[in-house]
Scaffold this active site. Structure first.
Site, PDB file in Angstrom:
ATOM      1  N   ASP A  12      27.826  21.973 -15.068  1.00  0.00           N
ATOM      2  CA  ASP A  12      26.621  22.263 -14.335  1.00  0.00           C
ATOM      3  C   ASP A  12      26.033  21.253 -13.816  1.00  0.00           C
ATOM      4  O   ASP A  12      26.208  19.995 -14.357  1.00  0.00           O
ATOM      5  CB  ASP A  12      25.681  22.999 -15.427  1.00  0.00           C
ATOM      6  CG  ASP A  12      24.454  23.434 -14.905  1.00  0.00           C
ATOM      7  OD1 ASP A  12      24.413  24.076 -13.971  1.00  0.00           O
ATOM      8  OD2 ASP A  12      23.476  23.156 -15.423  1.00  0.00           O
ATOM      9  N   LEU A  13      25.144  21.294 -12.565  1.00  0.00           N
ATOM     10  CA  LEU A  13      24.343  20.247 -12.283  1.00  0.00           C
ATOM     11  C   LEU A  13      23.013  19.922 -12.714  1.00  0.00           C
ATOM     12  O   LEU A  13      22.748  19.124 -13.235  1.00  0.00           O
ATOM     13  CB  LEU A  13      24.230  20.504 -10.721  1.00  0.00           C
ATOM     14  CG  LEU A  13      23.416  19.497  -9.649  1.00  0.00           C
ATOM     15  CD1 LEU A  13      24.414  18.058  -9.919  1.00  0.00           C
ATOM     16  CD2 LEU A  13      23.293  20.067  -8.192  1.00  0.00           C
ATOM     17  N   ASP A  14      22.083  20.996 -12.257  1.00  0.00           N
ATOM     18  CA  ASP A  14      20.705  20.691 -12.736  1.00  0.00           C
ATOM     19  C   ASP A  14      20.392  21.003 -14.171  1.00  0.00           C
ATOM     20  O   ASP A  14      21.003  21.882 -14.910  1.00  0.00           O
ATOM     21  CB  ASP A  14      20.033  21.994 -12.036  1.00  0.00           C
ATOM     22  CG  ASP A  14      19.761  22.106 -10.696  1.00  0.00           C
ATOM     23  OD1 ASP A  14      19.712  21.106 -10.038  1.00  0.00           O
ATOM     24  OD2 ASP A  14      20.197  22.918  -9.998  1.00  0.00           O
ATOM     25  N   THR A  20      17.040  17.595 -12.461  1.00  0.00           N
ATOM     26  CA  THR A  20      16.390  18.432 -11.195  1.00  0.00           C
ATOM     27  C   THR A  20      15.669  19.632 -11.833  1.00  0.00           C
ATOM     28  O   THR A  20      14.864  20.279 -11.084  1.00  0.00           O
ATOM     29  CB  THR A  20      17.173  18.585 -10.130  1.00  0.00           C
ATOM     30  OG1 THR A  20      18.496  18.825 -10.783  1.00  0.00           O
ATOM     31  CG2 THR A  20      17.472  17.498  -8.958  1.00  0.00           C
ATOM     32  N   GLY A  49      19.675  28.071 -14.836  1.00  0.00           N
ATOM     33  CA  GLY A  49      20.988  28.666 -14.209  1.00  0.00           C
ATOM     34  C   GLY A  49      21.196  29.777 -13.452  1.00  0.00           C
ATOM     35  O   GLY A  49      22.259  30.206 -13.160  1.00  0.00           O
ATOM     36  N   ARG A  52      18.400  31.652  -6.993  1.00  0.00           N
ATOM     37  CA  ARG A  52      16.912  31.603  -6.631  1.00  0.00           C
ATOM     38  C   ARG A  52      16.198  32.964  -6.434  1.00  0.00           C
ATOM     39  O   ARG A  52      15.277  33.191  -6.831  1.00  0.00           O
ATOM     40  CB  ARG A  52      16.799  30.958  -5.250  1.00  0.00           C
ATOM     41  CG  ARG A  52      15.681  30.415  -4.676  1.00  0.00           C
ATOM     42  CD  ARG A  52      15.915  29.804  -3.374  1.00  0.00           C
ATOM     43  NE  ARG A  52      16.945  28.554  -3.266  1.00  0.00           N
ATOM     44  CZ  ARG A  52      17.669  28.363  -2.226  1.00  0.00           C
ATOM     45  NH1 ARG A  52      16.972  28.687  -0.977  1.00  0.00           N
ATOM     46  NH2 ARG A  52      18.481  27.397  -2.045  1.00  0.00           N
ATOM     47  N   SER A 117      27.953  25.225 -10.435  1.00  0.00           N
ATOM     48  CA  SER A 117      26.281  25.247 -10.230  1.00  0.00           C
ATOM     49  C   SER A 117      25.915  26.615  -9.363  1.00  0.00           C
ATOM     50  O   SER A 117      26.688  26.987  -8.700  1.00  0.00           O
ATOM     51  CB  SER A 117      26.000  24.057  -9.575  1.00  0.00           C
ATOM     52  OG  SER A 117      24.399  24.140  -9.115  1.00  0.00           O
ATOM     53  N   ALA A 118      24.882  27.087  -9.841  1.00  0.00           N
ATOM     54  CA  ALA A 118      24.273  28.239  -9.128  1.00  0.00           C
ATOM     55  C   ALA A 118      23.215  27.725  -7.927  1.00  0.00           C
ATOM     56  O   ALA A 118      22.924  28.478  -7.008  1.00  0.00           O
ATOM     57  CB  ALA A 118      23.152  28.724 -10.236  1.00  0.00           C
ATOM     58  N   SER A 119      23.222  26.442  -7.834  1.00  0.00           N
ATOM     59  CA  SER A 119      22.246  25.701  -6.754  1.00  0.00           C
ATOM     60  C   SER A 119      22.882  25.987  -5.197  1.00  0.00           C
ATOM     61  O   SER A 119      24.165  25.555  -5.342  1.00  0.00           O
ATOM     62  CB  SER A 119      21.566  24.518  -7.113  1.00  0.00           C
ATOM     63  OG  SER A 119      21.121  24.185  -5.933  1.00  0.00           O
ATOM     64  N   LYS A 120      22.263  26.229  -4.365  1.00  0.00           N
ATOM     65  CA  LYS A 120      22.837  26.129  -3.010  1.00  0.00           C
ATOM     66  C   LYS A 120      22.520  24.625  -2.336  1.00  0.00           C
ATOM     67  O   LYS A 120      22.859  24.362  -1.356  1.00  0.00           O
ATOM     68  CB  LYS A 120      21.969  27.157  -2.101  1.00  0.00           C
ATOM     69  CG  LYS A 120      22.511  28.467  -2.258  1.00  0.00           C
ATOM     70  CD  LYS A 120      21.951  29.652  -1.450  1.00  0.00           C
ATOM     71  CE  LYS A 120      22.709  30.865  -1.810  1.00  0.00           C
ATOM     72  NZ  LYS A 120      22.009  31.937  -0.878  1.00  0.00           N
ATOM     73  N   ASN A 121      21.759  23.782  -3.119  1.00  0.00           N
ATOM     74  CA  ASN A 121      21.640  22.574  -2.893  1.00  0.00           C
ATOM     75  C   ASN A 121      22.536  21.528  -3.523  1.00  0.00           C
ATOM     76  O   ASN A 121      22.060  20.300  -3.411  1.00  0.00           O
ATOM     77  CB  ASN A 121      20.095  22.151  -3.173  1.00  0.00           C
ATOM     78  CG  ASN A 121      19.143  23.112  -2.322  1.00  0.00           C
ATOM     79  OD1 ASN A 121      18.955  23.071  -1.034  1.00  0.00           O
ATOM     80  ND2 ASN A 121      18.302  23.818  -2.941  1.00  0.00           N
ATOM     81  N   LYS A 148      24.885  33.464 -13.200  1.00  0.00           N
ATOM     82  CA  LYS A 148      25.033  33.379 -14.670  1.00  0.00           C
ATOM     83  C   LYS A 148      23.901  34.028 -15.296  1.00  0.00           C
ATOM     84  O   LYS A 148      22.736  34.298 -14.423  1.00  0.00           O
ATOM     85  CB  LYS A 148      24.753  31.793 -14.926  1.00  0.00           C
ATOM     86  CG  LYS A 148      25.568  30.680 -14.331  1.00  0.00           C
ATOM     87  CD  LYS A 148      25.297  29.235 -14.743  1.00  0.00           C
ATOM     88  CE  LYS A 148      26.145  28.350 -13.759  1.00  0.00           C
ATOM     89  NZ  LYS A 148      25.432  26.866 -13.759  1.00  0.00           N
ATOM     90  N   ASP A 173      23.100  23.200 -19.753  1.00  0.00           N
ATOM     91  CA  ASP A 173      21.979  23.145 -20.252  1.00  0.00           C
ATOM     92  C   ASP A 173      21.082  24.247 -20.393  1.00  0.00           C
ATOM     93  O   ASP A 173      19.920  24.246 -20.805  1.00  0.00           O
ATOM     94  CB  ASP A 173      20.985  22.071 -19.484  1.00  0.00           C
ATOM     95  CG  ASP A 173      20.468  22.612 -18.214  1.00  0.00           C
ATOM     96  OD1 ASP A 173      21.326  23.319 -17.781  1.00  0.00           O
ATOM     97  OD2 ASP A 173      19.363  22.592 -17.938  1.00  0.00           O
TER      98      ASP A 173
HETATM   99  C1  BG6 Z   1      20.458  26.395 -10.903  1.00  0.00           C
HETATM  100  C2  BG6 Z   1      18.842  26.010 -11.563  1.00  0.00           C
HETATM  101  O1  BG6 Z   1      20.982  25.208 -11.136  1.00  0.00           O
HETATM  102  O2  BG6 Z   1      20.302  26.471  -9.640  1.00  0.00           O
HETATM  103  C3  BG6 Z   1      18.029  27.192 -10.930  1.00  0.00           C
HETATM  104  O3  BG6 Z   1      19.254  25.875 -12.883  1.00  0.00           O
HETATM  105  C4  BG6 Z   1      18.229  27.412  -9.712  1.00  0.00           C
HETATM  106  O4  BG6 Z   1      16.841  26.985 -11.824  1.00  0.00           O
HETATM  107  C5  BG6 Z   1      19.501  27.653  -9.111  1.00  0.00           C
HETATM  108  O5  BG6 Z   1      17.223  28.501  -9.459  1.00  0.00           O
HETATM  109  C6  BG6 Z   1      19.527  27.887  -7.795  1.00  0.00           C
HETATM  110  O6  BG6 Z   1      19.245  26.819  -7.075  1.00  0.00           O
HETATM  111  P1  BG6 Z   1      18.655  26.547  -5.463  1.00  0.00           P
HETATM  112  O7  BG6 Z   1      18.685  25.127  -5.378  1.00  0.00           O
HETATM  113  O8  BG6 Z   1      19.816  27.241  -4.749  1.00  0.00           O
HETATM  114  O9  BG6 Z   1      17.517  27.059  -5.532  1.00  0.00           O
HETATM  115 MG    MG Z   2      21.406  23.734 -15.655  1.00  0.00          MG
END
Ligand code: BG6
Ligand code: MG
Length: 222
Positions: A12-14, A20, A49, A52, A117-121, A148, A173
């Site tokens: 996982d990333l964040d 972050t 996890g 958004r 990771s769930a993040s688009k960033n 997730k 985490d």
């Molecule tokens: C996950 C974070 O890695 O990414 C979440 O734990 C977050 O808190 C999710 O909402 C989506 O991230 P992003 O950067 O696309 O808004």
């Molecule tokens: Mg995480």
């Protein structure tokens, strides 16, 4: 003995590679305040996890409030703009303790590494941290349909690496992330306070506890 692609690692990333998670919290806290809700740390734990969109649904549930489609979309945009402001200065010094050593060791041992990771960033953060080259596969919020605790993000990582789920080791985490790894039939390693997780296979306070000896055992390297 080298791994010969029997096992793989999915990170996982964040909150695992970089802290972050605190910036996601600050950005959501600001959004929640606009509709009069003080987002607590306990509530925030449930957002870790989670995508958004799903995070905003959860926050509206905590606040017992609703938004029309336009206001909902505006909150998502504003949250991401604030978050991107927070992370502009993220660099290699922000790698969480023990991560650089673990990535270097696993790569040297021939363990393929994926991001889940769930993040688009995710890509921009990995680039800023200078660790993109460690990852053979990146599965992030741009590649999955389900948040997730659905296992989709980890299943896609395992498929892309060509390694069966029972040989995938996930580092997470979040409560939702550990549930996702278990649902995928993978080894789930939790980082953080044990009370946040439902039956992970292992739980460590942080990556400094994952020494070469510990990783050697987890990945059956000897
Ligand atoms: C996950 C974070 O890695 O990414 C979440 O734990 C977050 O808190 C999710 O909402 C989506 O991230 P992003 O950067 O696309 O808004
Ligand atoms: Mg995480």
């Amino acid at each position: 003995m080298k791994n010969e692609r029997k096992y793989c690692a999915i990170f996982d990333l964040d909150g695992v590679i970089v802290d972050t998670a605190k910036y996601h919290y600050l950005a959501w806290k600001k959004i929640a305040a606009t509709f009069g809700h003080d987002l607590t740390e306990q509530e925030n734990e449930q957002l870790k996890g989670v995508s958004r969109v799903d995070s905003l649904h959860l926050i509206l549930g905590f606040a017992q409030t609703r938004l029309d489609a336009e206001a909902f979309a505006h909150c998502l945009t504003q949250k991401n703009e604030d978050y991107l402001q927070f992370i502009t200065t993220v660099n290699s010094k922000d790698l969480l303790s023990g991560i650089a050593e673990a990535l270097t060791f696993l790569k040297a041992q021939g363990i393929p590494i994926a991001l889940g990771s769930a993040s688009k960033n995710a890509q921009v953060i990995l680039d800023q941290l200078g660790v993109t080259s460690y990852f053979e596969v990146i599965v992030d919020g741009n590649n999955v349909q389900k948040s997730k605790p659905d296992p989709e993000v980890f299943v896609k990582g395992s498929e892309a690496l060509g390694i069966s789920p029972q040989h995938c080791v996930v580092f997470e985490d979040s409560t939702a992330g550990i549930q996702a790894a278990k649902a995928a039939g993978m080894t789930a390693i939790a980082l953080g306070d044990p009370s946040n997780f439902d039956q992970p296979d292992y739980c460590f306070p942080d990556f400094t506890y994952l020494s070469e000896d510990v990783l050697t055992k987890i990945f059956h390297l000897s």
